[in-house]
Every structure is written in C-alpha cells, then in structure tokens.
Design an enzyme around this catalytic site. Structure first.
Site, PDB file in Angstrom:
ATOM      1  N   GLY A  26     -21.611-186.347 -12.433  1.00 51.16           N
ATOM      2  CA  GLY A  26     -21.813-186.434 -10.792  1.00 51.16           C
ATOM      3  C   GLY A  26     -23.226-185.974 -10.197  1.00 51.16           C
ATOM      4  O   GLY A  26     -23.866-185.000 -10.928  1.00 51.16           O
ATOM      5  N   GLN A  73     -28.128-182.614  -3.396  1.00 53.65           N
ATOM      6  CA  GLN A  73     -29.281-181.978  -4.322  1.00 53.65           C
ATOM      7  C   GLN A  73     -30.471-182.720  -4.567  1.00 53.65           C
ATOM      8  O   GLN A  73     -31.315-182.149  -5.144  1.00 53.65           O
ATOM      9  CB  GLN A  73     -28.298-182.170  -5.580  1.00 53.65           C
ATOM     10  CG  GLN A  73     -27.206-181.306  -5.710  1.00 53.65           C
ATOM     11  CD  GLN A  73     -26.323-181.522  -7.051  1.00 53.65           C
ATOM     12  OE1 GLN A  73     -25.669-182.607  -7.204  1.00 53.65           O
ATOM     13  NE2 GLN A  73     -26.457-180.670  -8.102  1.00 53.65           N
ATOM     14  N   CYS A 128     -24.680-176.710 -13.209  1.00 49.50           N
ATOM     15  CA  CYS A 128     -24.815-177.485 -11.909  1.00 49.50           C
ATOM     16  C   CYS A 128     -26.377-177.967 -12.075  1.00 49.50           C
ATOM     17  O   CYS A 128     -27.188-177.063 -12.581  1.00 49.50           O
ATOM     18  CB  CYS A 128     -24.780-176.723 -10.679  1.00 49.50           C
ATOM     19  SG  CYS A 128     -25.055-177.581  -9.132  1.00 49.50           S
ATOM     20  N   LEU A 129     -26.493-179.310 -11.824  1.00 48.57           N
ATOM     21  CA  LEU A 129     -28.019-179.567 -11.798  1.00 48.57           C
ATOM     22  C   LEU A 129     -29.112-178.814 -11.158  1.00 48.57           C
ATOM     23  O   LEU A 129     -30.302-178.845 -11.210  1.00 48.57           O
ATOM     24  CB  LEU A 129     -28.238-181.290 -11.624  1.00 48.57           C
ATOM     25  CG  LEU A 129     -27.358-182.080 -12.469  1.00 48.57           C
ATOM     26  CD1 LEU A 129     -27.440-183.344 -12.172  1.00 48.57           C
ATOM     27  CD2 LEU A 129     -27.987-182.023 -13.992  1.00 48.57           C
ATOM     28  N   HIS A 156     -16.186-180.554  -7.130  1.00 48.82           N
ATOM     29  CA  HIS A 156     -17.577-179.715  -7.171  1.00 48.82           C
ATOM     30  C   HIS A 156     -18.614-180.437  -6.457  1.00 48.82           C
ATOM     31  O   HIS A 156     -19.264-179.759  -5.653  1.00 48.82           O
ATOM     32  CB  HIS A 156     -18.209-179.802  -8.644  1.00 48.82           C
ATOM     33  CG  HIS A 156     -19.361-179.325  -8.975  1.00 48.82           C
ATOM     34  ND1 HIS A 156     -19.720-178.182  -9.912  1.00 48.82           N
ATOM     35  CD2 HIS A 156     -20.596-179.787  -8.864  1.00 48.82           C
ATOM     36  CE1 HIS A 156     -21.155-178.159  -9.906  1.00 48.82           C
ATOM     37  NE2 HIS A 156     -21.702-178.930  -9.247  1.00 48.82           N
ATOM     38  N   GLU A 157     -18.462-181.855  -6.184  1.00 48.61           N
ATOM     39  CA  GLU A 157     -19.598-182.557  -5.466  1.00 48.61           C
ATOM     40  C   GLU A 157     -19.220-182.506  -3.948  1.00 48.61           C
ATOM     41  O   GLU A 157     -20.068-182.304  -2.856  1.00 48.61           O
ATOM     42  CB  GLU A 157     -19.442-184.048  -5.849  1.00 48.61           C
ATOM     43  CG  GLU A 157     -19.503-184.418  -7.311  1.00 48.61           C
ATOM     44  CD  GLU A 157     -20.819-183.645  -7.839  1.00 48.61           C
ATOM     45  OE1 GLU A 157     -20.691-183.529  -9.055  1.00 48.61           O
ATOM     46  OE2 GLU A 157     -21.933-183.404  -7.268  1.00 48.61           O
ATOM     47  N   HIS A 195     -20.719-179.519  -2.498  1.00 48.23           N
ATOM     48  CA  HIS A 195     -22.144-179.697  -2.504  1.00 48.23           C
ATOM     49  C   HIS A 195     -22.393-180.072  -0.863  1.00 48.23           C
ATOM     50  O   HIS A 195     -23.270-179.865  -0.306  1.00 48.23           O
ATOM     51  CB  HIS A 195     -22.830-180.543  -3.139  1.00 48.23           C
ATOM     52  CG  HIS A 195     -23.355-179.851  -4.489  1.00 48.23           C
ATOM     53  ND1 HIS A 195     -24.191-178.789  -4.584  1.00 48.23           N
ATOM     54  CD2 HIS A 195     -22.936-180.244  -6.078  1.00 48.23           C
ATOM     55  CE1 HIS A 195     -24.143-178.482  -5.959  1.00 48.23           C
ATOM     56  NE2 HIS A 195     -23.689-179.439  -6.575  1.00 48.23           N
TER      57      HIS A 195
END
Ligand code: NB4
Ligand code: NI
Length: 188
Positions: free
Chosen positions: A60, A65, A110-111, A153-154, A157
């Site tokens: 995702g 981000q 996480c990216l 998680h998304e 953000h």
C-alpha cells in the site's frame, strides 16, 4: 512513475498533517494521482521493476507519503497472496469495527521510515469500510486479516499517524489483550 526519491520520510511535516478530502467526481489530476499510487504498489511487487528502479516493496501507499495531503491511498495484494484485493480508496472511512484486535506478529514497516521499529501494532481485527473509487462510485466492504491491517495503516497516514505511534513504548511486544496474531512471511 513514483520513485523512492518522491517518497517523503519521517520528520517531514506532511506526514503529521490531517489530509484534505477530495471533490467527487474526481478531477483528472486526482484520478491520475490515484492511478500513480496503485501503479507504485504494483511496480514494487514486480521483481524486474523493483530491481530496475530500486523500489521498496509494498502492499500500500498513501498520497501524503508523496507529499500530497489528500485523502486517497492504494492497496494491492497480488493473486499469489491469496488476498485478492486491489483498490484505490478516496475519502475512506471505517464505519464499524470488531472489538477484537489483530496485529502482525512480525510488526510493521513503512516506506516513509528508513529504520526498523520492532513491536506489535494493535489494530482492529475486522472492519467495515466505505469510500469512493476512481470513478467516484461509493464502495462499502468488510476486511479482515492483512487487508484490514493495511487499510488501517494507510488510513492512519491520512490522519498524520505513524505505525509506531501504536507500539507500547515500555514493552513493544507486550501481549495485546483480546487480539489475534497475523503471521506474515516477511515484512520489509
Ligand atoms: C504498508 C504495510 C505495513 C503493514 C505487510 C507487508 C510490506 C508496506 C507498508 C501493513 C501495511 C507501506 C504504506 C511488504 C509486504 C508481502 C507481499 C508480494 C510480492 C513483495 C510483497 C512484500 F512489501 N508490508 N511492505 N510495507 N506503507 N507485506 N509484502 N509481497 O507495504 O508505508 O503506507 O511482492
Ligand atoms: Ni506507511
């Protein structure tokens, strides 16, 4: 295409902001944004492209981000994962959730976080969510397992929350009450 250089890292203020809702129907730019987010996730799971463009794999990614503070994210689980889910969620909401919690037994990554932060990240085990797709059509679905974890998680953000905000600072692997552990092979 979205590259790692486009992904902002922890410390950048946009990752701590509450993102803005999008107009429905989507503008051409917002539709393109959604398509690019989904394409990143697909590319990151393609061994050749991952290699060629040095992409960190993911299931995702959320618009904040890439420093776009808008309420849109993409999730993609390929067939192999058995979780057949591939979506772009616009103005997503959790409309109801289980009392039972769940967490990835190997923790989360996480990216936007270039370090490992060990610990359990307690989330709802089952959620009912709604939102809009890229055609501006409303969707409603129930999620459980890894897709439910990834959706939360998304969504975090979009609300300026990072996965490690949920980890018990005193005892990161403290047993989570009334929760089920989700075993994953690897978490990047
Ligand atoms: C989001 C996830 C962290 C926990 C679980 C997992 C990976 C991410 C972050 C829940 C959501 C990205 C977005 C993976 C991964 C399993 C499936 C299919 C073949 C490789 C891929 C690897 F890469 N997390 N990375 N982290 N995030 N599973 N898989 N595999 O996706 O920061 O906000 O390709
Ligand atoms: Ni993340």
């Amino acid at each position: 295409m979205i590259l790692m250089k486009d992904i902002i890292r922890e410390g950048h203020p946009t990752l701590r902001q509450k993102a803005q809702e999008l107009q429905i129907p989507l503008s051409a730019d917002d539709r393109k944004l959604g398509e690019e987010l989904l394409q990143y996730v697909k590319n990151s799971q393609d061994d050749e492209l991952m290699e060629k463009y040095d992409l960190r794999p993911g299931v995702g990614i959320a618009a904040p981000q890439i420093n776009v503070s808008k309420r849109i994210f993409a999730l993609h689980f390929d067939e192999q994962s058995g979780e057949n889910l591939s979506l772009v969620a616009v103005n997503p909401k959790i409309v109801s959730h289980s009392v039972e919690k769940a967490y990835l037994s190997s923790g989360e990554g996480c990216l936007s976080v270039d370090r490992s932060v060990p610990g359990y990240v307690p989330r709802y085990a089952r959620i009912t969510v709604k939102g809009f797709d890229l055609d501006g059509k409303e969707f409603k679905m129930r999620l459980k397992g890894l897709p439910a974890i990834a959706f939360q998680h998304e969504l975090d953000h979009l609300n300026g929350i990072m996965f490690y905000d949920h980890i018990n600072p005193k005892d990161p692997f403290h047993e989570v009450e009334n929760a089920v552990a989700i075993d994953r092979v690897t978490v990047e």
